[in-house]
Design an enzyme around this catalytic site. Structure first.
Site, mmCIF file in Angstrom:
data_model
loop_
_atom_site.group_PDB
_atom_site.id
_atom_site.type_symbol
_atom_site.label_atom_id
_atom_site.label_comp_id
_atom_site.label_asym_id
_atom_site.label_seq_id
_atom_site.Cartn_x
_atom_site.Cartn_y
_atom_site.Cartn_z
ATOM 1 N N CYS A 1 6.076 -0.180 7.173
ATOM 2 C CA CYS A 1 5.793 1.064 6.263
ATOM 3 C C CYS A 1 6.813 1.192 5.622
ATOM 4 O O CYS A 1 8.001 1.370 5.984
ATOM 5 C CB CYS A 1 5.325 2.302 7.181
ATOM 6 S SG CYS A 1 4.865 3.581 6.204
ATOM 7 N N LEU A 2 6.557 1.792 4.090
ATOM 8 C CA LEU A 2 7.752 2.180 3.209
ATOM 9 C C LEU A 2 8.390 3.352 3.528
ATOM 10 O O LEU A 2 9.467 3.753 3.325
ATOM 11 C CB LEU A 2 7.301 2.095 1.689
ATOM 12 C CG LEU A 2 6.803 1.060 1.154
ATOM 13 C CD1 LEU A 2 6.251 1.079 -0.429
ATOM 14 C CD2 LEU A 2 7.986 -0.131 1.064
ATOM 15 N N GLY B 1 0.808 -1.025 -0.039
ATOM 16 C CA GLY B 1 -0.153 -0.012 -0.138
ATOM 17 C C GLY B 1 0.742 1.236 -0.165
ATOM 18 O O GLY B 1 2.101 1.261 0.493
ATOM 19 N N HIS C 1 -4.286 1.501 7.640
ATOM 20 C CA HIS C 1 -2.836 1.783 7.617
ATOM 21 C C HIS C 1 -2.534 3.356 6.557
ATOM 22 O O HIS C 1 -2.253 4.355 6.825
ATOM 23 C CB HIS C 1 -1.760 0.958 7.335
ATOM 24 C CG HIS C 1 -0.468 1.243 7.126
ATOM 25 N ND1 HIS C 1 0.403 0.752 8.174
ATOM 26 C CD2 HIS C 1 0.238 2.137 6.486
ATOM 27 C CE1 HIS C 1 1.723 1.352 7.872
ATOM 28 N NE2 HIS C 1 1.568 1.992 6.841
ATOM 29 N N GLU C 2 -3.304 2.909 5.434
ATOM 30 C CA GLU C 2 -3.374 4.061 4.384
ATOM 31 C C GLU C 2 -3.958 4.944 4.626
ATOM 32 O O GLU C 2 -3.578 6.302 4.340
ATOM 33 C CB GLU C 2 -3.614 3.537 3.077
ATOM 34 C CG GLU C 2 -2.536 2.224 2.548
ATOM 35 C CD GLU C 2 -1.150 2.357 2.669
ATOM 36 O OE1 GLU C 2 -0.846 3.607 2.516
ATOM 37 O OE2 GLU C 2 -0.672 1.529 3.010
ATOM 38 N N GLN D 1 3.064 10.085 1.227
ATOM 39 C CA GLN D 1 4.387 9.263 1.171
ATOM 40 C C GLN D 1 5.269 9.602 -0.136
ATOM 41 O O GLN D 1 6.396 9.328 -0.082
ATOM 42 C CB GLN D 1 4.041 7.691 1.161
ATOM 43 C CG GLN D 1 3.453 7.288 2.541
ATOM 44 C CD GLN D 1 3.463 5.756 2.497
ATOM 45 O OE1 GLN D 1 2.398 5.319 1.943
ATOM 46 N NE2 GLN D 1 4.545 4.979 2.921
ATOM 47 N N HIS E 1 -2.314 7.522 6.938
ATOM 48 C CA HIS E 1 -1.489 8.447 6.338
ATOM 49 C C HIS E 1 -2.059 9.701 5.940
ATOM 50 O O HIS E 1 -1.651 10.753 5.715
ATOM 51 C CB HIS E 1 -0.707 7.820 4.941
ATOM 52 C CG HIS E 1 0.340 6.890 5.385
ATOM 53 N ND1 HIS E 1 1.624 7.154 6.012
ATOM 54 C CD2 HIS E 1 0.579 5.532 5.178
ATOM 55 C CE1 HIS E 1 2.310 6.375 5.994
ATOM 56 N NE2 HIS E 1 1.860 5.082 5.554
HETATM 57 ZN ZN ZN Z 1 2.595 3.437 5.753
#
Ligand code: ZN
Length: 153
Positions: free
Chosen positions: A88-89, A46, A131-132, A51, A135
């Site tokens: 998380c990225l 995701g 989670h997304e 991000q 963000h």
């Molecule tokens: Zn994330």
């Protein structure tokens, strides 16, 4: 399609609230395609707008057979709670941790053309959606990580 730079924890953009998308134009489609590409190249499931430095309420998810592009997503209802390990990225893997998320939820969102959709998600997919969406409100999973001693096992 182009791979975009991912912003990391510590960058203030990850802490800002993203804005509703009101224009459904070609640029939005390019952004979503780039986000899918950026997510895949980095091995994520995701990715949310902030991000990649875009403060718009957009996110992409690819998990198993589910491929979702979410524009202006909202959780309509949710139930249950499950503990699972998240990373998380935008956050160092050393900080991966356990987070409580709903077992299932109903999600409303638009696609790149502005069409409205509604669907259910459960288990890991529900976790990724939460989670997304966090963000988009400047929240990172590390804010919600639970300590092992609190699990009561
Ligand atoms: Zn994330």
């Amino acid at each position: 399609m182009a791979v975009r730079n991912i912003f990391f924890e510590g960058d203030p953009i990850l802490r800002k609230k993203a804005k509703e998308v009101t224009v459904f134009d070609e640029r939005l489609g390019v952004l979503l395609d780039d986000m899918f590409e950026t997510m895949r190249v980095n091995g994520g499931v995701g990715l949310a707008g902030p991000q990649v430095g875009i403060l718009k309420r957009v996110a992409v998810i690819e998990y198993g057979d589910d491929k979702l592009e979410l524009v202006n997503p909202k959780i309509l209802s949710q139930s249950g709670s499950v503990i699972g390990l998240e990373g998380c990225l935008s956050v160092d893997h050393k900080k991966d941790g356990k987070v409580i998320r709903p077992q299932e939820l109903t999600l409303a969102y638009q696609d790149r053309h502005g069409a409205r959709h509604e669907r259910k998600a459960e288990g890991w997919l529900a976790r990724i959606v939460c989670h997304e969406l966090d963000h988009l409100d400047g929240i990172l999973f590390i804010d919600k990580v639970i300590k092992d001693e609190k699990e009561g096992e």
